[in-house]
Each structure stands twice: as structure tokens, then as C-alpha cells.
Design a protein around this motif. Structure first.
Motif, mmCIF file in Angstrom:
data_model
loop_
_atom_site.group_PDB
_atom_site.id
_atom_site.type_symbol
_atom_site.label_atom_id
_atom_site.label_comp_id
_atom_site.label_asym_id
_atom_site.label_seq_id
_atom_site.Cartn_x
_atom_site.Cartn_y
_atom_site.Cartn_z
ATOM 1 N N GLU A 156 -18.586 47.535 44.118
ATOM 2 C CA GLU A 156 -17.619 47.453 45.044
ATOM 3 C C GLU A 156 -16.808 48.797 45.663
ATOM 4 O O GLU A 156 -16.911 49.069 46.915
ATOM 5 N N GLN A 166 -18.640 41.642 35.828
ATOM 6 C CA GLN A 166 -17.241 41.635 36.890
ATOM 7 C C GLN A 166 -16.873 42.856 36.829
ATOM 8 O O GLN A 166 -16.590 43.646 37.989
ATOM 9 N N TYR A 203 -18.773 39.729 48.038
ATOM 10 C CA TYR A 203 -17.314 38.878 48.051
ATOM 11 C C TYR A 203 -17.923 37.365 48.131
ATOM 12 O O TYR A 203 -17.197 36.465 47.511
ATOM 13 N N GLU A 209 -13.430 37.331 53.357
ATOM 14 C CA GLU A 209 -13.778 39.012 53.470
ATOM 15 C C GLU A 209 -15.292 39.138 53.446
ATOM 16 O O GLU A 209 -15.683 40.003 54.034
ATOM 17 N N GLN A 218 -19.303 27.573 54.619
ATOM 18 C CA GLN A 218 -17.716 27.379 54.739
ATOM 19 C C GLN A 218 -17.355 25.823 55.640
ATOM 20 O O GLN A 218 -16.430 25.299 55.673
ATOM 21 N N ASP A 232 -16.992 45.295 40.243
ATOM 22 C CA ASP A 232 -15.690 46.045 40.808
ATOM 23 C C ASP A 232 -16.189 47.674 41.102
ATOM 24 O O ASP A 232 -15.857 47.909 42.131
ATOM 25 N N ASN A 264 -18.008 35.962 44.429
ATOM 26 C CA ASN A 264 -16.641 36.011 43.683
ATOM 27 C C ASN A 264 -16.044 35.072 44.842
ATOM 28 O O ASN A 264 -14.638 34.795 44.743
ATOM 29 N N ALA A 265 -16.579 34.177 45.728
ATOM 30 C CA ALA A 265 -15.647 33.177 46.386
ATOM 31 C C ALA A 265 -14.973 33.643 47.470
ATOM 32 O O ALA A 265 -13.943 33.061 47.522
ATOM 33 N N ARG A 266 -14.905 34.992 47.883
ATOM 34 C CA ARG A 266 -14.168 35.534 48.740
ATOM 35 C C ARG A 266 -14.649 35.508 50.088
ATOM 36 O O ARG A 266 -15.152 36.523 50.709
#
Length: 352
Positions: A166, A159, A186, A194, A223, A163, A189-191
Motif C-alpha cells: 500500500e 498483513q 482495501y 476507501e 455494499q 501494508d 481488508n474490508a475498507r
């Protein structure tokens, strides 16, 4: 001459002697590579790329050389996954600690090809702390998508590297590729919102960037927006009817939705448009097999092996399919060829 100065001179002479001895033995070790191996790099690379007899042996010999340049060592690692064995894994593992970042990155790709995803963590996890940023990013990319349980102690370090990745992507000049990479992070990280925005930015810069389009189709599907996903795929196919990439994406989308019979149309069209693409043909073969069209599946795999004799994955699957249909003579031919390429291949050891 004072005693202290005399001792200093003696100490310097001793140090110089040690340096000279070390240089001599290092130089001797480098020169000790047998001439046949020292001049065999190009031949070994050719044998490996063409799946010729003895390919694994000469590939291992070259990777075992202490005098090989970083660029040449990295090129050999690109071929190593087609020649798996305990020795191959040992060579890849050793180069994970190579002093050259280029070689460490190449070794990471070798490990990805040699080791199932769930078993990579212990080998690649330590490289998340590598002093070279590019190596950390390569290790993170190789571990992307693994579950927290599989990552274990390396979940936190991964992680942190993601980061860092990113921040780097956001700080560099805008590019479609950069936005696509961000979208992948994203999604990991299940974002998802984004990720959707990042893909829209990629398409703003390059409206015809098909990898971004397909990533967006897959994200909409993830989704639960199946209708939107279908409509976007249909619109892109209408705009690019001769795109093998999109035809393959159509086939995989239909497979995901249980429409295997219709998926064959898209996958077949992708192979027709791009006959040399091994991945498209392999996916077509496995889908044909799932539809109980065994002979057609075998023909696709035969075509891969004929065009790309080094493709071990296709060869091993063809052995399985021929075994399934009782074509044992064909099985023996393929296994004999595999043994000539790599007598230590695990498939042979398991008695395929």
C-alpha cells in the motif's frame, strides 16, 4: 623465505586448487545436459503451448535443466499449470528457492495454477519474507482473499507485506492501475469506502477503464447497493454495447443475482464478440450446464478444446459432462489424448 610466508603461499595454492576443481566440476555438470534436451527448449515450449503428445515430459525435462536462462525458465512455468503431477509440483516448489527473483515469481504463478487456494499457504507463506520486494508482493497477491484461519501463522506476515505494498502504491506516480490495485487491497481488508474512493480516482484518470468500472459495480453490489450497481452496469453497456468484457460482466452479475436464464444472454454475447476467449466460453458452458442444457454446454467445451488443446480445465470438465450423458466413446478419446499429453495427470490417476 620465512616459514610464515611459505605457509601463506602453500595456503593460497591450496585455495586456488579448490577453486579450480570447483569450477571444473560445475562446468562439467552444466555441459552434461544431453544434446537432445539442451537444444529442445523451443520444441518443448511449442509442444506445451499446443497441447501436443509428450508435452508434459519435455516440459519437465526443460525445467530440470541446470543451465536454463531465467527468462526461459519463467516462460516454461507459465505453461506448467496445464500439466499437473507430483513432478510438476516438485519442480515449481524447487524454483520457489531459485536465486533469480524472476524465476521465483514465475514459480509462484505455477503454484497458484497447480494447488487449490486453501492449500497454498505452506508453500507460498515463507516467500512473504523474501528479500526481494517484487517476490513478496507476488506471494501476497497469490494469498490475497484467503481467510485468517487458512493463512494461520502467515496472517501477520501477509498483513505486513500488504501494508508495504500500500505504501509503495501511494508513493508512486498516479495511474489507474495503481488505484485499482489499492482498491483490491482495501477490499481485502474490508475498507470498502476507501476502495470506492480509489476506484473513483482510477476512473478520473481513465474514464473508460473497464476493469475499474466492473470493480466498482462489484463493490457497490458487495455494499448492498444493488440498484446503483445495476444502473452503473446499464449505463456502461449503453456506452459500450460491443464490449465483450462488459457483456461477460453482465452475465456474471445476473448469475450472482440468481437470474441464470438471462445471464446466458450476456455470456453468449461475450463469446460472440470475442470467440477466442477461453474464460468467457468456459463460464458460458458451466451456466448452460446449470440450466440443464447439457449438449450446448458440451459444444462450448468442445470448441475450447479444439481451439486450445492445452486447456486441461476445459478438457477435464468435458470428460465429466460426456460421462454424465453416457457418451463413453468420446470420454475414452479425450482421456487417451490427455494421457498422451501427461500420463501422470491426477485426473487419470483418479480414474475419470
Amino acid at each position: 623465505m620465512s616459514k610464515s610466508r611459505r605457509y601463506s603461499i602453500i595456503g593460497l595454492c591450496a585455495l586456488l586448487f579448490i577453486v579450480l576443481i570447483t569450477w571444473y566440476f560445475t562446468r562439467t555438470a552444466q555441459v552434461a545436459v544431453p544434446p537432445a534436451i539442451a537444444h529442445g527448449y523451443s520444441k518443448a515450449l511449442k509442444q506445451a503451448r499446443n497441447g501436443e503428445p509428450g508435452a508434459a515430459r519435455v516440459l519437465y525435462q526443460q525445467l530440470g535443466r541446470p543451465d536454463l536462462s531465467d527468462v526461459r525458465r519463467a516462460a516454461l512455468h507459465a505453461e506448467l499449470p496445464n500439466y499437473p503431477s507430483p513432478q510438476a509440483l516438485k519442480l515449481a516448489d524447487k524454483d520457489l528457492a531459485n536465486e533469480a527473483p524472476l524465476v521465483r515469481q514465475a514459480a509462484i504463478h505455477s503454484v497458484v495454477g497447480l494447488v487449490p487456494s486453501g492449500q497454498r499457504t505452506l508453500l507460498l507463506g515463507p516467500l512473504l519474507e523474501d528479500p526481494e520486494q517484487s517476490v513478496r508482493f507476488a506471494a501476497a497477491n497469490a494469498l490475497l482473499g484467503l481467510s485468517p484461519d487458512t493463512l494461520g501463522l502467515y496472517f501477520g506476515p501477509l498483513q505486513r507485506v500488504l501494508d508495504e505494498f500500500e505504501k509503495q502504491l501511494k508513493g508512486q506516480p498516479e495511474s489507474a492501475e495503481g488505484w485499482i490495485q489499492l482498491a483490491r487491497l482495501y477490499i481485502h481488508n474490508a475498507r470498502l469506502a476507501e476502495a470506492q474512493s480509489a476506484l473513483e480516482q482510477a476512473l478520473r484518470l481513465e474514464p473508460d477503464n473497464l476493469p475499474a468500472v466492473v470493480a466498482q459495480i462489484e463493490l457497490l453490489d458487495k455494499q448492498g447497493k444493488v440498484d446503483d450497481s445495476r444502473q452503473l452496469l446499464a449505463a456502461q453497456l449503453q456506452a459500450h454495447p460491443e464490449s465483450a468484457y462488459l457483456q461477460h460482466a453482465l452475465g456474471m452479475w445476473l448469475l450472482h443475482h440468481g437470474e441464470r436464464e438471462y445471464a446466458l444472454l450476456g455470456l453468449s454475447k461475450a463469446v460472440e464478440l470475442e470467440p477466442g476467449n477461453q474464460d468467457y466460453r468456459y463460464d458460458l458452458a458451466t451456466t448452460l450446464h446449470a440450466q440443464q442444457e447439457l449438449e450446448a454446454a458440451q459444444r462450448q467445451l468442445e470448441e475450447i478444446v479444439q481451439r486450445h488443446p492445452e486447456n486441461r480445465k476445459a478438457r477435464v470438465l468435458l470428460v465429466n459432462y460426456w460421462t454424465e450423458s453416457g457418451q463413453l466413446q468420446n470420454v475414452q478419446v479425450l482421456l487417451a489424448q490427455l494421457e498422451q499429453q501427461n500420463p501422470d495427470d491426477p485426473a487419470l490417476q483418479q480414474g475419470l
